[in-house]
Design a protein around this motif. Sequence first.
Motif, short mmCIF file in Angstrom:
data_model
loop_
_atom_site.label_atom_id
_atom_site.label_comp_id
_atom_site.label_asym_id
_atom_site.label_seq_id
_atom_site.Cartn_x
_atom_site.Cartn_y
_atom_site.Cartn_z
N LEU A 6 0.83 -1.20 0.00
CA LEU A 6 0.00 0.00 0.00
C LEU A 6 0.86 1.25 0.00
O LEU A 6 0.66 2.17 -0.80
N VAL A 7 1.85 1.29 0.87
CA VAL A 7 2.73 2.45 1.00
C VAL A 7 3.54 2.68 -0.28
O VAL A 7 3.80 3.81 -0.67
N ARG A 10 1.88 5.03 -2.65
CA ARG A 10 1.36 6.25 -2.03
C ARG A 10 1.39 7.46 -2.95
O ARG A 10 0.62 8.38 -2.76
N LEU A 13 -1.97 7.82 -4.27
CA LEU A 13 -3.04 7.75 -3.28
C LEU A 13 -3.22 9.08 -2.55
O LEU A 13 -2.25 9.81 -2.34
N VAL A 15 -5.42 10.43 1.01
CA VAL A 15 -6.31 10.09 2.12
C VAL A 15 -7.52 11.01 2.02
O VAL A 15 -7.40 12.23 2.08
N ILE A 25 -9.26 5.86 0.99
CA ILE A 25 -8.18 6.32 0.14
C ILE A 25 -8.71 6.48 -1.28
O ILE A 25 -9.36 5.58 -1.81
N GLU A 80 -1.52 7.11 8.60
CA GLU A 80 -1.72 8.27 7.74
C GLU A 80 -0.37 8.91 7.37
O GLU A 80 -0.16 9.31 6.23
N LEU A 83 1.31 7.11 4.59
CA LEU A 83 0.70 7.34 3.28
C LEU A 83 0.93 8.74 2.74
O LEU A 83 0.70 9.00 1.56
N THR A 84 1.38 9.65 3.60
CA THR A 84 1.50 11.05 3.17
C THR A 84 2.90 11.63 3.24
O THR A 84 3.15 12.67 2.64
#
Length: 107
Positions: A6-7, A10, A13, A15, A25, A80, A83-84
């Motif tokens: 998933l990462v 990113r 992606l 959020v 997402i 979070e 992911l950011t």
Amino acid sequence: MNLSELVALRDCLTVAHHVPGRIRIRFSLKLLARPEAHKLLAASGNGHSVPGFRGMRVNAAARSAVVEYDPVVILPQKLEEALTTCDQSRLSELVAEFKAMTECSAG
């Protein structure tokens, strides 16, 4: 599905909404061109025995996914951040932390 997969995506992606235990997402169309994304998009359903993950629902038409997770095992603010963040060294630290947390939870 695992956190590393998933990462790794990113950059495609965003959020959209996040409450402890559930994160929505949104993904860009460029995600569909990435071969590694196909496994993620096909992972809709249960957590596939990944400690901390409860399940994921993908809505390709809306270009979104909802990931349900155990906020005791996977800390919401760290998920979070993973992911950011644009900081590669911090990202490496977070991925290592997630791996350790999920291994402890499985054992």
